[in-house]
Motif scaffolding. Structure first.
Motif: not given
Lengths: 163, 251
Positions: A5-6, A35-37, A43, A72, A75
């Motif tokens: 996903r990232i 970018c991270d979760l 996101v 996505e 986010f």
């Protein structure tokens, strides 16, 4: 899964162009800080503005949203101020693209502070490469640029300030 | 502590907001195209700083007010900017002398914040703003030198600008219960701690500009506690009218 996903978000961000410099991506300009979760699986995109008042920051957020939403939807964009954005983060390839588009790229690094002391760098003309150029005005068409003119070929041009 | 910090950040944000609004009055009225663009760019930087600072002030206040609520829905008596930045633009000389006096102060204040404050979010905003105000400071100082050490008329006129603006500068260095509480909590050094370096730097610029530093001891003050000149009220009326007529309007 997570890294997929990232990676997908990063790929899409790599295609978002700067509205004022439409030949450069926001990634090439160093505006994406990562970018991270988060713990909810959202996101998180960390975006840093170039100048505090740059009006393109709002337009860029809209562009990111319309690019990401179809693929996505989960986010969030966080605006981060630290560390402060610097032209040192602009890649060599991006500097070359500026030159090819008639904009003199930032010279040297922001650390030498020459621009603050009125001792401007040598800014070669993006058209004829002559180093015989002069500062017309320290402020240009956008917050990030100064206005120069070439003494050799008379070309007026923008210089992306070293900041 | 929280109350005082919010109040203190408002002062910082209002200095930037009010000066941004004043400078944007120059847009399309500048004496030359380059200066029109320069003043508009400086206004834009200050507006960006004001947005970040007012957002943070609202967060520290904790009553749910955002940057727009603070900019558009406070009355003149609730603004906390120094009187210097609300004064009418006058001619280009008045504007650029005011800018030089303010820029020299803003650099010192942001330098201190960027390196010393315990509030990390404030430090981040300051570190970014510092780069911008240093650029402004180089520009305004350069113009003061050019006009002061220019023609007989430009020298006479910017000397008059300086004499008119000087009594407003002392307010920048005043301390009160708010700034003392913030100093004790590690948010910022006292305003008085900037006086010596500011005076030294401004005197150096004035000397190069062949201008005479006024000796005025008059103290025009009140902005930090909401006692403003009538000029602020007119400025806010124009700045706020749309949001007050159509709250939440966007375009």
């Amino acid at each position: 899964m997570v890294s997929d996903r990232i990676a997908q978000v990063e790929r899409i961000l790599d295609g978002v162009m700067d509205p004022e410099l439409p030949f450069l991506t926001i990634t090439e300009l160093g505006m994406i800080q990562g970018c991270d979760l988060d713990e909810d699986g959202t996101v998180v995109i960390r975006l840093t503005p170039t100048y505090s008042g740059c009006p393109a920051t709002d337009a860029i957020q809209d562009d990111i949203k319309s690019a990401l939403q179809p693929v996505e939807p989960r986010f969030r964009i966080d605006i981060v101020h630290a560390p402060a954005w610097t032209t040192d983060w602009i890649s060599a390839e991006a500097r070359e693209k500026m030159r090819l588009n008639g904009i003199a790229p930032p010279e040297g690094t922001s650390a030498d502070k020459a621009f603050l002391l009125g001792k401007s760098h040598t800014v070669p003309c993006p058209r004829c490469a002559s180093e015989d150029t002069r500062l017309v005005s320290p402020f240009g068409s956008t917050a990030c640029k100064a206005h120069y003119q070439c003494n050799a070929c008379a070309e007026p041009f923008d210089h992306f300030k070293c900041f | 502590m929280a109350d005082q910090e919010h109040e203190w950040i408002l002062r910082l944000g209002d200095d930037a907001l009010v000066l941004a609004q004043r400078l944007s009055e120059w847009c399309s009225h500048g004496p030359a195209l380059e200066e029109d663009i320069a003043l508009s760019n400086i206004a834009l930087d200050l507006l960006g700083q004001a947005r970040a600072l007012l957002t943070l002030a609202g967060q520290r206040e904790g009553l749910g007010r955002d940057e727009d609520a603070l900019a558009y829905f406070r009355t003149d008596r609730e603004f906390r900017n120094a009187l210097l930045v609300e004064l009418p633009n006058g001619d280009f000389g008045d504007t650029i002398v005011r800018q030089m006096l303010f820029d020299q102060f803003a650099v010192l204040r942001y330098e201190a914040l960027a390196s010393q404050t315990v509030d990390l979010e404030l430090a981040a905003i300051a570190a970014k703003a510092l780069k911008e105000v240093r650029y402004h400071a180089a520009h305004s100082a350069q113009w003061v030198v050019r006009l002061g050490d220019g023609t007989e008329e430009s020298h006479r006129r910017v000397q008059e600008s300086l004499n008119m603006l000087w009594p407003y500068t002392a307010e920048l260095f005043e301390d009160d219960a708010v700034s003392k509480a913030c100093n004790e909590a590690g948010v910022l050094p006292l305003n008085a701690s900037f006086t010596a370096r500011w005076t030294e730097q401004v005197r150096a610029i004035l000397e190069e500009a062949t201008l005479t530093c006024p000796e005025s001891t008059a103290l025009l003050t009140g902005g930090r506690s909401g006692r403003h000149t009538e000029h602020l009220s007119y400025m806010l009326a124009e700045m706020q009218v749309l949001q007050r007529t159509y709250p939440g309007a966007e375009w």
